[in-house]
Design an enzyme around this catalytic site. Structure first.
Site, PDB file in Angstrom:
ATOM      1  N   CYS A  19       0.837  -1.203   0.000  1.00 54.84           N
ATOM      2  CA  CYS A  19       0.000   0.000   0.000  1.00 54.84           C
ATOM      3  C   CYS A  19       0.876   1.259   0.000  1.00 54.84           C
ATOM      4  O   CYS A  19       1.897   1.326   0.690  1.00 54.84           O
ATOM      5  CB  CYS A  19      -0.916   0.015   1.214  1.00 54.84           C
ATOM      6  SG  CYS A  19      -2.080  -1.366   1.264  1.00 54.84           S
ATOM      7  N   TYR A  21       0.401   4.025   1.366  1.00 57.93           N
ATOM      8  CA  TYR A  21       0.390   4.839   2.586  1.00 57.93           C
ATOM      9  C   TYR A  21       0.739   4.043   3.836  1.00 57.93           C
ATOM     10  O   TYR A  21       0.523   4.503   4.955  1.00 57.93           O
ATOM     11  CB  TYR A  21      -0.963   5.510   2.775  1.00 57.93           C
ATOM     12  CG  TYR A  21      -2.162   4.579   2.702  1.00 57.93           C
ATOM     13  CD1 TYR A  21      -2.349   3.567   3.632  1.00 57.93           C
ATOM     14  CD2 TYR A  21      -3.123   4.731   1.714  1.00 57.93           C
ATOM     15  CE1 TYR A  21      -3.436   2.736   3.578  1.00 57.93           C
ATOM     16  CE2 TYR A  21      -4.232   3.909   1.652  1.00 57.93           C
ATOM     17  CZ  TYR A  21      -4.388   2.912   2.581  1.00 57.93           C
ATOM     18  OH  TYR A  21      -5.472   2.081   2.522  1.00 57.93           O
ATOM     19  N   CYS A  22       1.258   2.835   3.695  1.00 59.64           N
ATOM     20  CA  CYS A  22       1.475   1.975   4.857  1.00 59.64           C
ATOM     21  C   CYS A  22       2.496   2.575   5.820  1.00 59.64           C
ATOM     22  O   CYS A  22       3.615   2.911   5.433  1.00 59.64           O
ATOM     23  CB  CYS A  22       1.950   0.609   4.400  1.00 59.64           C
ATOM     24  SG  CYS A  22       2.192  -0.556   5.756  1.00 59.64           S
ATOM     25  N   GLY A  61       0.347  -5.458   9.917  1.00 59.83           N
ATOM     26  CA  GLY A  61       0.518  -6.440   8.866  1.00 59.83           C
ATOM     27  C   GLY A  61      -0.781  -7.118   8.422  1.00 59.83           C
ATOM     28  O   GLY A  61      -1.839  -6.544   8.447  1.00 59.83           O
ATOM     29  N   CYS A 241     -10.947   5.593  20.741  1.00 60.75           N
ATOM     30  CA  CYS A 241      -9.809   5.983  21.567  1.00 60.75           C
ATOM     31  C   CYS A 241      -9.203   7.292  21.083  1.00 60.75           C
ATOM     32  O   CYS A 241      -8.712   8.095  21.881  1.00 60.75           O
ATOM     33  CB  CYS A 241      -8.761   4.881  21.604  1.00 60.75           C
ATOM     34  SG  CYS A 241      -7.948   4.545  20.021  1.00 60.75           S
ATOM     35  N   CYS A 262       0.904   1.527  21.985  1.00 65.10           N
ATOM     36  CA  CYS A 262      -0.174   1.708  21.016  1.00 65.10           C
ATOM     37  C   CYS A 262       0.332   1.246  19.664  1.00 65.10           C
ATOM     38  O   CYS A 262       1.543   1.242  19.409  1.00 65.10           O
ATOM     39  CB  CYS A 262      -0.588   3.185  20.971  1.00 65.10           C
ATOM     40  SG  CYS A 262      -1.723   3.645  19.646  1.00 65.10           S
ATOM     41  N   ASP A 263      -0.594   0.887  18.781  1.00 61.99           N
ATOM     42  CA  ASP A 263      -0.204   0.440  17.450  1.00 61.99           C
ATOM     43  C   ASP A 263       0.458   1.553  16.648  1.00 61.99           C
ATOM     44  O   ASP A 263       1.197   1.289  15.703  1.00 61.99           O
ATOM     45  CB  ASP A 263      -1.442  -0.070  16.696  1.00 61.99           C
ATOM     46  CG  ASP A 263      -1.080  -0.693  15.359  1.00 61.99           C
ATOM     47  OD1 ASP A 263      -0.087  -1.441  15.313  1.00 61.99           O
ATOM     48  OD2 ASP A 263      -1.779  -0.416  14.367  1.00 61.99           O
ATOM     49  N   CYS A 304      -6.427  24.348  22.567  1.00 64.15           N
ATOM     50  CA  CYS A 304      -7.309  23.184  22.720  1.00 64.15           C
ATOM     51  C   CYS A 304      -7.949  23.151  24.102  1.00 64.15           C
ATOM     52  O   CYS A 304      -9.129  22.803  24.248  1.00 64.15           O
ATOM     53  CB  CYS A 304      -6.530  21.902  22.480  1.00 64.15           C
ATOM     54  SG  CYS A 304      -6.044  21.635  20.764  1.00 64.15           S
ATOM     55  N   CYS A 329      -7.591  19.473  13.221  1.00 62.10           N
ATOM     56  CA  CYS A 329      -8.482  20.238  14.097  1.00 62.10           C
ATOM     57  C   CYS A 329      -9.566  20.985  13.324  1.00 62.10           C
ATOM     58  O   CYS A 329     -10.756  20.887  13.638  1.00 62.10           O
ATOM     59  CB  CYS A 329      -7.663  21.227  14.932  1.00 62.10           C
ATOM     60  SG  CYS A 329      -8.671  22.344  15.937  1.00 62.10           S
TER      61      CYS A 329
END
Length: 370
Positions: A19, A21-22, A61, A241, A262-263, A304, A329
């Site tokens: 891909c 954009y991976c 993956g 999340c 986190c991934d 923020c 944003c």
């Protein structure tokens, strides 16, 4: 005791696609998860959850590269260690290798399958190609047909990029027609990737899709972001999340047993430990895990902190931030402003024990009265 979520990556970053954009492209590959690590993970993940339900998530993956027998062992181990707890599984795949045997397994075990699809052929194949450079859209459709034939529950996950974001209504109507009411839209936002969606494109995409959904599909199609936003309007925490008050405790497990925060943070500085040396429950309650989640609040920009829409996005995913503010944003703000009048009506309907589906009839009446 607080439970945790774990995105297990038994094939590590291995994939059968190339891909454009991976974000795994520069990650080192590991061998496929061995049986000892698999058993350790399943036993520890079940033990780490305080409630009666345990959710497993398998991703990559590409997890099908582990082979079907690997996941038959997963199911057997879950039955062995599950006790009285209810075990559920979500399996995210590009669908290329799915066949009748895979689909029978998913149906028999009751697994939910997520299929990655970025739209009609021209939009999907512009980004998702095989290692040899061939288009893959037709193979994904074949996988979807098999899932439907075997009555497997599935949802569609679409990465919104620079190109497909320009055709929001076409994309939405195409996905809606493929046999599942469950859709997720994930913005591609990598700071150095020219295919990333801009804040203006993201806001326009969401608003346009929302306009179709709110007039035609309330109660029939479930778009994760729309449902989550309505939940926040009704006083509930975000289901996502990325838009929750804090993050953390949603870990990524590599094939060798290494656990990361986190991934999106599978880098050495975010490694919490290895489940062969430290149990998952202990890593979940470690100071590092707690501090990582709380930084989502403490690292917000002053702008923020003072924003009246903060409760809807909570500053977005830290991965998308530059100097404490999400690069998306303006897009989120545009969508929240655009959807607010209809969200307000749906919230009020729910408060009066009525269905938000009624909004569609109200909009039709308003249109006829013009």
């Amino acid at each position: 005791m607080t439970g945790c979520q774990v995105m297990a990556k038994p094939a590590s970053s291995r994939c059968n696609l190339d891909c454009r954009y991976c974000f795994y492209i520069d990650k080192p590959q590991q061998p496929i998860m061995d049986d000892a690590t698999l058993e350790t993970f399943i036993q520890q993940h079940i033990a780490a959850q305080p409630g009666p339900e345990v959710q497993f998530a398998w991703q990559g993956g590409e997890p099908t590269l582990c082979g079907l027998d690997f996941f038959r062992r997963v199911a057997a181990l879950q039955h062995r260690y599950g006790g009285r707890k209810r075990i559920t599984n979500a399996f995210q795949t590009n669908g290329i290798l799915l066949n009748d045997a895979w689909c029978r397994f998913f149906r028999e075990e009751g697994w939910l399958v997520g299929i990655s699809l970025d739209g009609p052929a021209a939009l999907h194949d512009a980004y998702r190609v095989s290692r040899s450079g061939n288009p893959t859209h037709h193979k994904v459709l074949t996988a979807i047909e098999k899932l439907r034939a075997h009555q497997v529950s599935f949802n569609l996950l679409t990465v919104v990029n620079r190109q497909n974001s320009r055709q929001p209504e076409r994309l939405y109507r195409y996905l809606r027609a493929l046999g599942t009411p469950y859709l997720q839209f994930l913005p591609l936002q990598e700071h150095d990737n020219p295919e990333s969606v801009s804040d203006a494109q993201w806001g326009a995409f969401l608003s346009t899709v929302f306009d179709v959904w709110v007039r035609e599909d309330i109660g029939r199609v479930y778009v994760q972001l729309f449902d989550s936003t309505l939940g926040v309007w009704c006083g509930y925490p975000s289901q996502m999340c990325s838009l929750a008050v804090t993050c953390g405790h949603a870990f990524a497990l590599e094939a060798n047993g290494d656990l990361f925060q986190c991934d999106h943070y599978v880098w050495p500085q975010y490694r919490l430990g290895n489940i062969h040396q430290t149990p998952l429950a202990e890593l979940n309650h470690s100071e590092a895990a707690i501090a990582f989640g709380l930084r989502k609040q403490t690292d917000l920009s002053a702008e923020c902190q003072a924003c009246p829409m903060r409760h809807l996005c909570n500053g977005d995913c830290p991965k998308h931030r530059v100097d404490g503010k999400s690069v998306l944003c303006a897009g989120y703000q545009a969508f929240f402003r655009h959807s607010a009048p209809h969200m307000r009506v749906m919230r009020d309907l729910i408060r009066h024990h009525r269905s938000p589906v009624e909004l569609m009839a109200l909009l039709q009446q308003s249109h006829r009265a013009r």
